[in-house]
Enzyme design. Structure first.
Site, short mmCIF file in Angstrom:
data_model
loop_
_atom_site.label_atom_id
_atom_site.label_comp_id
_atom_site.label_asym_id
_atom_site.label_seq_id
_atom_site.Cartn_x
_atom_site.Cartn_y
_atom_site.Cartn_z
N GLN A 59 -7.08 -0.46 5.28
CA GLN A 59 -7.65 -1.07 6.48
C GLN A 59 -9.08 -1.57 6.26
O GLN A 59 -9.62 -2.27 7.11
CB GLN A 59 -7.65 -0.06 7.64
CG GLN A 59 -6.26 0.31 8.13
CD GLN A 59 -5.57 -0.82 8.90
OE1 GLN A 59 -6.20 -1.76 9.38
NE2 GLN A 59 -4.26 -0.73 9.03
N ASN A 100 -6.17 3.71 10.33
CA ASN A 100 -5.40 2.57 10.84
C ASN A 100 -5.16 2.64 12.35
O ASN A 100 -4.83 1.64 12.96
CB ASN A 100 -4.07 2.47 10.11
CG ASN A 100 -3.32 3.77 10.03
OD1 ASN A 100 -3.83 4.77 9.48
ND2 ASN A 100 -2.14 3.81 10.61
N ALA A 121 -2.04 -6.82 0.58
CA ALA A 121 -2.40 -8.20 0.93
C ALA A 121 -2.19 -8.50 2.42
O ALA A 121 -3.00 -9.20 3.03
CB ALA A 121 -1.59 -9.18 0.08
N HIS A 122 -1.11 -7.95 3.00
CA HIS A 122 -0.76 -8.41 4.35
C HIS A 122 -1.67 -7.88 5.45
O HIS A 122 -1.54 -8.28 6.61
CB HIS A 122 0.72 -8.12 4.66
CG HIS A 122 1.04 -6.71 5.04
ND1 HIS A 122 1.17 -6.31 6.35
CD2 HIS A 122 1.26 -5.61 4.30
CE1 HIS A 122 1.48 -5.02 6.38
NE2 HIS A 122 1.54 -4.57 5.14
N THR A 143 9.48 -7.14 -12.42
CA THR A 143 8.91 -8.49 -12.53
C THR A 143 7.87 -8.70 -11.43
O THR A 143 8.12 -8.37 -10.27
CB THR A 143 10.03 -9.54 -12.41
OG1 THR A 143 10.95 -9.30 -13.48
CG2 THR A 143 9.49 -10.96 -12.51
N ALA A 200 0.81 -1.21 0.00
CA ALA A 200 0.00 0.00 0.00
C ALA A 200 0.85 1.27 0.00
O ALA A 200 0.44 2.29 -0.55
CB ALA A 200 -0.95 0.00 1.20
N THR A 201 2.02 1.22 0.60
CA THR A 201 2.88 2.42 0.59
C THR A 201 3.19 2.81 -0.85
O THR A 201 3.04 3.98 -1.25
CB THR A 201 4.18 2.16 1.36
OG1 THR A 201 3.85 1.83 2.71
CG2 THR A 201 5.11 3.36 1.33
N CYS A 246 3.69 2.14 13.12
CA CYS A 246 4.78 2.93 12.55
C CYS A 246 5.16 4.09 13.46
O CYS A 246 6.33 4.30 13.74
CB CYS A 246 4.39 3.46 11.19
SG CYS A 246 2.86 2.81 10.57
C1 LIG Z 1 -0.47 -0.58 6.54
C2 LIG Z 1 -0.98 0.64 5.88
C3 LIG Z 1 -0.31 1.20 4.78
C4 LIG Z 1 1.01 0.64 4.29
O1 LIG Z 1 0.85 -0.63 3.71
P1 LIG Z 1 2.13 -1.49 3.30
O2 LIG Z 1 1.58 -2.56 2.42
O3 LIG Z 1 2.68 -2.02 4.58
O4 LIG Z 1 3.07 -0.61 2.58
C5 LIG Z 1 -0.86 2.31 4.18
N1 LIG Z 1 -2.01 2.83 4.61
C6 LIG Z 1 -2.68 2.33 5.65
C7 LIG Z 1 -3.97 2.95 6.09
C8 LIG Z 1 -2.19 1.22 6.32
O5 LIG Z 1 -2.85 0.73 7.36
#
Ligand SMILES: *Cc1c(COP(=O)(O)O)cnc(C)c1O
Length: 404
Positions: free
Chosen positions: A188, A160, A209-210, A249, A80-81, A335
């Site tokens: 989230q 988050n 995904a995580h 890739t 997501a970053t 974070c």
């Molecule tokens: C965890 C999170 C991210 C970052 O996601 P990553 O896949 O770890 O880079 C961005 N935005 C929100 C709201 C999150 O909770």
């Protein structure tokens, strides 16, 4: 010793907003794509490449179905970053016009706020919309902030740190009427509550995904297909993968796992959410029995599995370290807790300074059981009472940390 301790594996994981365990069914789906079907989907002339491409196509369909998108509207990224950076920087840099203005919310994730800050340093104008004490921005304020030069409104779907669900549809409507792009960081929310890019009116959406029981290191950016197409300036130069928007890739096992996680979420999200909400209410009621415990965030518009509380006179770091053999949870966001700075989210909500370091985030997930929540409630209540008792006696007679 606590009665329920015998029934749960310790420490109990209650930090699912930071990351979730991979569902075993996700891992199973991924395994063949490491050593057996290891091909590069960009390899055009052999079976290994074709198999990998088919797996990626299938995952794209599974993910698109979860959010009501078309498969071609999904761009795979590293998380997501990266998706937030690609959306914000990519859309703003592709925008025309001499002066560019961005609207965002004070409680966004750093991935958005810092991307916006980078653009500000490059000359963009930025309006940061505040939130009320419940973590909600006022859509009317967003509407008033729109200018002819506004190119993007960035507002997250759910926060988050607090789990607050923002008025996404109202914000999307404003963006649409004023012909401005609407980006939502839905990391989230996707896979936890129903998210539909069409009913919600989202042009660009980041998720990963995580946070939804898939693997780390793979995310997606949804980009609405429309005429004329939304311009996105790629942020990586290279081999033109993902229609030139994201070179590199593809992480095939990760993408396969992401797809499986999406299809599981589609099937199980509703029952998971109902169960976790019941557990959340039980936990919150138990914590609120203590004096001077405050629930953060809108009580109605909130994710079913996230609790944020501030506990007067109990430093969260002290509490969490003291409990670390029993409970795994976080103070505010994962974070920002690394930096020891007070949370920008709680600060924006106007939480009193004295409570900023006394905040806990308890985030459940698919594998959180009732026993675990009962145990957590019991342990937290006892620890809060104990720490309060110890800190209220004269410092000379205070218990030393070793006696915990
Ligand atoms: C965890 C999170 C991210 C970052 O996601 P990553 O896949 O770890 O880079 C961005 N935005 C929100 C709201 C999150 O909770």
């Amino acid at each position: 010793m606590e009665k329920s301790i015998l029934r749960v594996k310790l420490p109990v994981y209650l930090d699912n907003s930071a990351t979730t365990p991979c569902d075993p069914r996700v891992v199973e789906a991924m395994l063949p794509y490491f050593s057996l079907n290891f091909g590069n989907p960009a390899s055009r002339f052999h079976l290994y490449g074709w198999e990998a491409e088919e797996a990626v196509d299938n995952a794209r369909i599974q993910i698109a179905l979860l959010i009501g998108a078309k498969p071609a509207e999904i761009v795979f990224t590293s998380g997501a970053t990266e998706s937030c950076n690609l959306a914000v920087k990519g859309a703003v840099k592709a925008g025309t016009g001499h002066q560019k203005h961005i609207i965002t919310i004070a409680t966004e994730h750093k991935a958005v706020l810092e991307a916006v800050r980078d653009l500000k340093q490059e000359g963009c104008e930025v309006t940061e919309i505040g939130v009320n004490g419940r973590g909600m921005p006022d859509p009317a304020e967003i509407e008033q902030a729109v200018r002819p030069s506004t190119v993007l409104i960035a507002a997250m779907y759910a926060n988050n740190e607090t789990g607050v669900i923002l008025p996404v549809r109202e914000i999307a409507h404003i963006a649409k009427v004023r012909n401005v792009l609407f980006f939502s960081d839905a990391t989230q929310a996707v896979g936890k509550i129903p998210v539909d890019v069409n009913t919600d009116g989202i042009d660009l959406m980041a998720f990963t995904a995580h946070k939804m029981f898939g693997p780390k290191g793979v995310g997606a950016l949804y980009i609405r297909s429309k005429t004329p197409p939304i311009g996105i300036r790629p942020q990586l130069s290279g081999g033109h993968h993902e229609r030139g928007l994201r070179s590199g890739t593809l992480n095939v096992p990760g993408i396969v796992g992401f797809g499986k996680a999406a299809s599981l979420a589609r099937d199980e999200m509703k029952t998971d959410a109902e169960r976790l909400l019941a557990q959340r209410i039980k936990l919150e009621n138990s914590l609120l029995e203590l004096p001077l415990v405050f629930l953060n965030g809108d009580p109605q518009s909130r994710l079913p599995h996230v609790t944020s509380i501030s506990v007067s006179d109990v430093g969260s770091e002290q509490l969490l370290l003291y409990l670390s053999s029993k409970l795994a949870l976080s103070s505010g966001a994962a974070c920002s807790s690394a930096t020891h700075e007070p949370s920008h989210v709680l600060t924006a909500m106007g939480i009193p300074a004295g409570l900023l370091h006394c905040t806990l985030r308890i985030s459940q997930g698919r594998f959180t059981t009732r026993d675990q929540i009962d145990y957590a409630a019991e342990i937290l209540n006892k620890a809060i009472i104990k720490i309060r008792k110890e800190t209220s006696v004269p410092s000379s007679t205070r218990l030393q940390p070793s006696s915990f």
